[in-house]
Design an enzyme around this catalytic site. Sequence first.
Site, short mmCIF file in Angstrom:
data_model
loop_
_atom_site.label_atom_id
_atom_site.label_comp_id
_atom_site.label_asym_id
_atom_site.label_seq_id
_atom_site.Cartn_x
_atom_site.Cartn_y
_atom_site.Cartn_z
N ASN A 149 0.79 -1.24 0.00
CA ASN A 149 0.00 0.00 0.00
C ASN A 149 0.82 1.29 0.00
O ASN A 149 0.34 2.31 -0.47
CB ASN A 149 -1.03 -0.01 1.14
CG ASN A 149 -0.38 -0.16 2.50
OD1 ASN A 149 0.49 -1.00 2.70
ND2 ASN A 149 -0.77 0.67 3.42
N GLU A 245 5.05 -4.42 12.01
CA GLU A 245 4.11 -3.31 11.80
C GLU A 245 2.92 -3.92 11.08
O GLU A 245 2.96 -4.16 9.87
CB GLU A 245 4.76 -2.24 10.92
CG GLU A 245 6.00 -1.60 11.53
CD GLU A 245 5.69 -0.58 12.61
OE1 GLU A 245 4.54 -0.07 12.65
OE2 GLU A 245 6.57 -0.32 13.44
N CYS A 279 -3.00 1.32 6.78
CA CYS A 279 -3.04 0.67 8.10
C CYS A 279 -3.61 1.59 9.18
O CYS A 279 -4.06 1.10 10.21
CB CYS A 279 -1.65 0.20 8.49
SG CYS A 279 -0.44 1.52 8.49
P1 NAP Z 1 0.77 -9.15 3.36
O1 NAP Z 1 -0.02 -9.99 2.46
O2 NAP Z 1 0.94 -9.57 4.78
O3 NAP Z 1 2.22 -8.99 2.66
C1 NAP Z 1 3.20 -8.16 3.19
C2 NAP Z 1 4.55 -8.65 2.70
O4 NAP Z 1 4.83 -9.91 3.31
C3 NAP Z 1 4.64 -8.89 1.20
O5 NAP Z 1 5.92 -8.55 0.75
C4 NAP Z 1 4.41 -10.39 1.11
O6 NAP Z 1 4.90 -10.97 -0.07
C5 NAP Z 1 5.19 -10.84 2.31
N1 NAP Z 1 4.86 -12.18 2.79
C6 NAP Z 1 3.70 -12.84 2.71
N2 NAP Z 1 3.81 -14.05 3.29
C7 NAP Z 1 5.08 -14.14 3.75
C8 NAP Z 1 5.83 -15.14 4.44
N3 NAP Z 1 5.28 -16.31 4.80
N4 NAP Z 1 7.11 -14.89 4.75
C9 NAP Z 1 7.68 -13.72 4.41
N5 NAP Z 1 7.05 -12.75 3.74
C10 NAP Z 1 5.75 -12.95 3.44
O7 NAP Z 1 0.22 -7.65 3.41
P2 NAP Z 1 -0.25 -6.74 2.21
O8 NAP Z 1 -1.56 -7.25 1.70
O9 NAP Z 1 0.85 -6.49 1.25
O10 NAP Z 1 -0.47 -5.37 3.01
C11 NAP Z 1 -1.60 -5.12 3.75
C12 NAP Z 1 -1.39 -5.30 5.23
O11 NAP Z 1 -0.27 -4.55 5.66
C13 NAP Z 1 -2.56 -4.76 6.02
O12 NAP Z 1 -2.90 -5.64 7.06
C14 NAP Z 1 -2.03 -3.45 6.57
O13 NAP Z 1 -2.68 -2.98 7.72
C15 NAP Z 1 -0.61 -3.78 6.82
N6 NAP Z 1 0.20 -2.57 6.92
C16 NAP Z 1 0.71 -2.20 8.11
C17 NAP Z 1 1.44 -1.02 8.22
C18 NAP Z 1 2.03 -0.58 9.53
O14 NAP Z 1 2.95 0.23 9.50
N7 NAP Z 1 1.55 -1.06 10.66
C19 NAP Z 1 1.65 -0.24 7.09
C20 NAP Z 1 1.11 -0.65 5.89
C21 NAP Z 1 0.39 -1.83 5.81
P3 NAP Z 1 3.91 -11.24 -1.31
O15 NAP Z 1 3.47 -9.92 -1.76
O16 NAP Z 1 4.77 -11.95 -2.26
O17 NAP Z 1 2.79 -12.09 -0.78
#
Ligand code: NAP
Length: 473
Positions: A149, A245, A279
């Site tokens: 995002n 995060e 987020c």
């Molecule tokens: P996501 O599906 O959890 O993916 C985040 C990252 O993790 C991607 O690079 C993903 O790779 C990788 N990943 C997935 N499974 C993994 C594993 N088993 N081992 C290592 N890496 C893995 O999240 P998203 O859909 O991209 O983002 C949305 C989420 O991020 C929301 O829940 C949002 O709230 C959260 N977020 C939090 C913050 C904060 O600062 N707190 C900021 C922004 C977003 P792939 O893309 O290849 O699956």
Amino acid sequence: MKMLLGGQWVEREKKIEVRDPFDDSLIDTVPRADAADADAAVAAAVKGFDVSRKMSVHDRARILFKTAGIVESRLEEFALTIAREGSKTIREARKEARRCVNTLTASAEESKRIQGETIPFGSFPGGEKRRGYYERVPVGVVLAVTPFNDPLNLAAHKLGPAVAAGNSVILKPATVTPLSGIKLVEAFMEAGLPELVMQVLTGHGGEIGDALVADPRPRMISFTGGVEAGRRITQIAGLKKIGMELGSNSPVIVWKDADLEWAAETCVSGAFWAAGQNCIGVQRLYVHRDVYEPFKKRFVEITKGYKIGDKLKEETDMGPMISEGEAKRLEGWVREAVKAGARVLTGGRRTGALLEPTVLENVPRNAKIHAEEVFGPTVNLYPVDDADRALAEANSIDYGLHAALFTRDVDLAFKLAYGLECGGVMINDSTDYRLDSMPFGGVKNSGLGREGIKFALQEMTEPKVICWYLPKS
Ligand code: NAP
């Protein structure tokens, strides 16, 4: 684009297509890394740490300032990349690119403020004739995993502090939005960062994640993403530092004495920024019953004025969700809530990945759209009568990143600010406010540790004690 592995920009026969979620057009391809690439990246990063740990602070600062300058000089190009590969409109993307410049600049500045202190060894018996201090030293290889995002600035929030601290770092950007992160790594290289200090691996988390995460050589994982992937990582990471995060479901309390116009205006933006894929996006709005109707009227009015569609048009206020699948998922959550008694005040319709900005009321507490992180353009309004009830409602969800409240009553503001279970409370602002140098992170399922350069630097360094025994002193 290529990925940076062992000091070389490399391709792979297997590719991942990067598509614009608005019209599904192909933007570029990136290599699809496998477990052998993950192993090679870690091996290169271990060598890279031998280089980065010896870099002087002024060299690290110079490279970070220069990287910030490169991003600034190509702001529009970075903004276009963000806007094309992700969900953000061009105006939102420009803001992210500008914030990335700030994040890198602050990393350069903070690199000069990594400090230890002297230790009063004489403070307990047995410490006599000792003199010493501690310094903060780099942890080693950092694995940086980022979500889709904020594909540029969230990568900068990890790469900047990692370089500032003297670590080597491997970036694993989200598969759907890898291009902004790759461009940022290119800027670091152009700025003169020694090769091997930084790698960028493009590949599916499900395919290379375990190999990277379980590898004992990285000393820290800095993860931003969803709670599900976060849990998996904590389960298999083994003995290493972890920064998490994660997501949220942010509550806002609007009291009867609030500036309603400002509250409505900023909370609409907070709910629909980046098509709600944020987020700290506003998800639940608890509004004092005395002002519920006028607030609702104004909130819905502003929402109805939103122009949605092509992200690259200057006049567009909100773009698509990251994929049609995600938009269908949230459309289904809206339908489920409506079936259980919720009312749609505006929005709710979907075309492809575009879901209209949607405002609901009367949402049952067990509906997904209330209880889970929506991560999309929907927001719920609820009338409340007393502050304790509002606080209990706000705290009733197992996330806690940001919360917000609107009031002119100082006593109430303090009471609620200390009662809200979260990492940050915004008073008279929406939850969607973040300064890149403030401590940022959450409690409960929203994560562990803090980012925000100075705070990420604490996580990415560790104290090392130097103690002299001086028998003749
Ligand atoms: P996501 O599906 O959890 O993916 C985040 C990252 O993790 C991607 O690079 C993903 O790779 C990788 N990943 C997935 N499974 C993994 C594993 N088993 N081992 C290592 N890496 C893995 O999240 P998203 O859909 O991209 O983002 C949305 C989420 O991020 C929301 O829940 C949002 O709230 C959260 N977020 C939090 C913050 C904060 O600062 N707190 C900021 C922004 C977003 P792939 O893309 O290849 O699956």
